[in-house]
Write a protein that holds these residues in place. Structure first.
Motif, mmCIF file in Angstrom:
data_model
loop_
_atom_site.group_PDB
_atom_site.id
_atom_site.type_symbol
_atom_site.label_atom_id
_atom_site.label_comp_id
_atom_site.label_asym_id
_atom_site.label_seq_id
_atom_site.Cartn_x
_atom_site.Cartn_y
_atom_site.Cartn_z
ATOM 1 N N ASN A 32 -35.731 34.862 53.112
ATOM 2 C CA ASN A 32 -35.019 33.671 52.626
ATOM 3 C C ASN A 32 -35.322 33.349 51.163
ATOM 4 O O ASN A 32 -35.208 32.196 50.740
ATOM 5 N N GLU A 33 -35.686 34.349 50.390
ATOM 6 C CA GLU A 33 -35.866 34.179 48.950
ATOM 7 C C GLU A 33 -35.464 35.476 48.254
ATOM 8 O O GLU A 33 -35.981 36.546 48.571
ATOM 9 N N LEU A 34 -34.535 35.357 47.312
ATOM 10 C CA LEU A 34 -34.053 36.510 46.557
ATOM 11 C C LEU A 34 -34.209 36.204 45.075
ATOM 12 O O LEU A 34 -33.511 35.337 44.542
ATOM 13 N N ALA A 35 -35.130 36.884 44.422
ATOM 14 C CA ALA A 35 -35.368 36.717 42.985
ATOM 15 C C ALA A 35 -34.796 37.925 42.251
ATOM 16 O O ALA A 35 -35.058 39.071 42.633
ATOM 17 N N LEU A 36 -34.026 37.667 41.188
ATOM 18 C CA LEU A 36 -33.397 38.720 40.418
ATOM 19 C C LEU A 36 -33.617 38.475 38.929
ATOM 20 O O LEU A 36 -33.498 37.324 38.469
ATOM 21 N N PRO A 37 -33.911 39.520 38.176
ATOM 22 C CA PRO A 37 -34.031 39.353 36.719
ATOM 23 C C PRO A 37 -32.656 39.240 36.079
ATOM 24 O O PRO A 37 -31.686 39.871 36.510
ATOM 25 N N VAL A 38 -32.576 38.436 35.046
ATOM 26 C CA VAL A 38 -31.313 38.215 34.349
ATOM 27 C C VAL A 38 -30.921 39.463 33.556
ATOM 28 O O VAL A 38 -31.776 40.146 32.973
ATOM 29 N N ASP A 39 -29.612 39.761 33.545
ATOM 30 C CA ASP A 39 -29.028 40.860 32.772
ATOM 31 C C ASP A 39 -29.549 42.233 33.199
ATOM 32 O O ASP A 39 -29.586 43.167 32.394
ATOM 33 N N VAL A 40 -29.923 42.363 34.459
ATOM 34 C CA VAL A 40 -30.348 43.648 35.013
ATOM 35 C C VAL A 40 -29.424 43.988 36.181
ATOM 36 O O VAL A 40 -29.299 43.190 37.117
ATOM 37 N N PRO A 41 -28.755 45.151 36.160
ATOM 38 C CA PRO A 41 -27.890 45.517 37.289
ATOM 39 C C PRO A 41 -28.684 45.603 38.592
ATOM 40 O O PRO A 41 -29.826 46.062 38.611
ATOM 41 N N VAL A 42 -28.058 45.146 39.669
ATOM 42 C CA VAL A 42 -28.700 45.140 40.981
ATOM 43 C C VAL A 42 -27.791 45.873 41.962
ATOM 44 O O VAL A 42 -26.574 45.626 42.003
ATOM 45 N N ARG A 43 -28.371 46.784 42.734
ATOM 46 C CA ARG A 43 -27.643 47.496 43.784
ATOM 47 C C ARG A 43 -28.179 47.045 45.137
ATOM 48 O O ARG A 43 -29.339 47.294 45.472
ATOM 49 N N PHE A 44 -27.330 46.365 45.902
ATOM 50 C CA PHE A 44 -27.704 45.873 47.221
ATOM 51 C C PHE A 44 -27.243 46.869 48.290
ATOM 52 O O PHE A 44 -26.112 47.350 48.267
ATOM 53 N N SER A 45 -28.134 47.154 49.235
ATOM 54 C CA SER A 45 -27.798 47.870 50.465
ATOM 55 C C SER A 45 -27.911 46.862 51.601
ATOM 56 O O SER A 45 -28.972 46.253 51.777
ATOM 57 N N ILE A 46 -26.841 46.680 52.366
ATOM 58 C CA ILE A 46 -26.735 45.545 53.275
ATOM 59 C C ILE A 46 -26.473 46.036 54.689
ATOM 60 O O ILE A 46 -25.612 46.890 54.920
ATOM 61 N N THR A 47 -27.212 45.480 55.642
ATOM 62 C CA THR A 47 -26.992 45.775 57.055
ATOM 63 C C THR A 47 -27.356 44.544 57.872
ATOM 64 O O THR A 47 -27.744 43.500 57.326
ATOM 65 N N SER A 48 -27.238 44.659 59.186
ATOM 66 C CA SER A 48 -27.557 43.561 60.090
ATOM 67 C C SER A 48 -28.234 44.122 61.333
ATOM 68 O O SER A 48 -28.201 45.337 61.577
ATOM 69 N N THR A 49 -28.850 43.247 62.113
ATOM 70 C CA THR A 49 -29.543 43.696 63.317
ATOM 71 C C THR A 49 -28.607 43.750 64.522
ATOM 72 O O THR A 49 -28.365 44.822 65.082
ATOM 73 N N ASP A 50 -28.059 42.613 64.932
ATOM 74 C CA ASP A 50 -27.274 42.574 66.156
ATOM 75 C C ASP A 50 -25.899 41.950 65.983
ATOM 76 O O ASP A 50 -25.017 42.183 66.802
ATOM 77 N N GLN A 51 -25.686 41.136 64.957
ATOM 78 C CA GLN A 51 -24.428 40.421 64.821
ATOM 79 C C GLN A 51 -23.786 40.705 63.465
ATOM 80 O O GLN A 51 -24.470 41.019 62.499
ATOM 81 N N PHE A 52 -22.479 40.556 63.425
ATOM 82 C CA PHE A 52 -21.760 40.645 62.161
ATOM 83 C C PHE A 52 -22.086 39.410 61.320
ATOM 84 O O PHE A 52 -21.987 38.280 61.802
ATOM 85 N N ASN A 53 -22.478 39.620 60.083
ATOM 86 C CA ASN A 53 -22.720 38.540 59.141
ATOM 87 C C ASN A 53 -21.983 38.854 57.846
ATOM 88 O O ASN A 53 -21.436 39.949 57.666
ATOM 89 N N THR A 54 -21.983 37.905 56.930
ATOM 90 C CA THR A 54 -21.487 38.159 55.587
ATOM 91 C C THR A 54 -22.533 37.681 54.592
ATOM 92 O O THR A 54 -22.994 36.539 54.657
ATOM 93 N N PHE A 55 -22.915 38.580 53.719
ATOM 94 C CA PHE A 55 -23.847 38.266 52.641
ATOM 95 C C PHE A 55 -23.049 37.607 51.517
ATOM 96 O O PHE A 55 -22.193 38.238 50.906
#
Length: 364
Positions: free
Chosen positions: A134-157
């Protein structure tokens, strides 16, 4: 209004797309609303200067206006949709970090692995060896590549100030490439209803400078906790309003085992089972043995534990009772009470409808 005030380049382009589409559609909506009022005023009953032509049936000029304006709008929206669909493809690596600022040469994107749990978010930084909840820290002006999955239910990031919604699906890996351009705190959500704890399934998105991000990483590594398979299995259990958690180390390839549903010790990974099926079938999709080792659809095992037995398949003494489940009666099974009794075959109405003056003959 947070959608209209983004802090990331991808979200800015999506905001501009919304404004452009709305403006194009208003080119029709506003004139129609204005003309509706003007026509009602001009052709009102009390206007003696109005022109009434009962024989009017065609106007080439009017037809050209009626059909050309919507056609031009459709062409404009189609062109923008085609270009933006490719430019804003979430799987497409970033080519710029801001308007007029291409990605600097040699800069590698920050990899973040996202797991949607019930009802919380897990973020793993594989290159840094840390993880947070429940905490996502990102540096400014740095490209970020997210890999996204879920455990049991459909969600939307969904982080509105960063980019649009991306599905998080069990046994699948989605991707999102994005960047933050301004420092500050905002919130991320799940945009797909998933049950009781859905309303509190949110995380804090922190945009910080590169130096502050390095200090944040050092602080997380000094927290002392470790995200192991056992800890993850405990974390994956449904829970609500989970506070921010930090892990100083992460078990290698944990995210891959989450995608392949083999975090629990002794469970085979989906990718291994499918590889064995390929070898068994010789790679021929028409081979009858193809896919024989992979449980289909509803037969797949859950993330942890064994697949539960449906209530209708349980013995009566195992069903129990609850707010939505009535305990079975202890009497004789249905259909076995007084076998052979003629009343079991008597289909006469219990309270038959009698004709006027007729006597009651049916059984009561």
């Amino acid at each position: 209004m947070v959608v209209m005030n983004p802090t990331g380049d991808i979200a800015v382009q999506q905001r501009n797309l919304i404004l452009f589409s709305t403006g194009i559609m208003l080119l029709i909506i506003i004139p129609v609303m204005v003309l509706t009022v003007l026509f009602a005023w001009k052709y009102r009953r009390g206007n003696t200067n109005k022109t009434y032509d009962p024989n009017f049936d065609h106007s080439t000029t009017l037809e050209l206006v009626i059909w050309s304006c919507p056609l031009l709008i459709i062409i404009a929206l189609s062109a923008v949709t085609w270009t933006s669909t490719h430019l804003l493809d979430p799987f497409r690596p970033l080519e710029r970090i801001a308007p007029g600022k291409p990605v600097p040469a040699g800069v590698k994107p920050l990899n973040v692995q996202v797991v949607a749990l019930d009802w919380k978010w897990l973020f793993v930084y594989p290159d840094l060896g840390i993880a947070t909840v429940n905490e996502l820290a990102l540096p400014v002006d740095v490209p970020v590549r997210f890999s996204i999955t879920s455990t049991d239910q459909f969600n939307t990031f969904y982080a509105p100030t960063l980019a649009g919604m991306i599905y998080a699906m069990p046994t699948m890996r989605s991707e999102l490439n994005a960047v933050l351009n301004k420092a500050g705190d905002s919130w991320g959500y799940s945009g797909n209803y998933t049950g009781r704890g859905y309303s509190h399934m949110r995380f804090k998105l922190r945009g910080v400078s590169p130096d502050d991000f390095n200090r944040w990483v050092a602080g997380v590594k000094g927290s002392g906790g470790a995200l192991t398979s056992a800890n993850y299995i405990a974390l994956a259990k449904p829970s609500e309003k989970v506070p921010v958690m930090r892990f100083a180390s992460v078990e290698p390839k944990l995210f891959d085992r989450v995608v392949n549903r083999c975090v629990e010790p002794g469970k085979p990974c989906m990718i291994d089972v499918m590889r064995q099926d390929m070898l068994r079938g010789g790679g021929n999709p028409h081979d009858p043995h193809m896919g024989a080792g992979m449980p289909p659809g509803r037969g797949a095992a859950p993330l942890t534990g064994d697949k539960p037995t449906p209530a209708l398949q349980k013995a009566p003494e195992e069903r129990g009772s609850g707010p939505h489940n009535t305990a079975p009666q202890k009497s004789a099974p249905p259909g076995q009470l007084k076998p052979g009794d003629p009343r079991n075959r008597d289909m006469t109405a219990i309270t038959p409808i009698l004709a006027p003056g007729a006597s009651r003959t049916g059984r009561v």
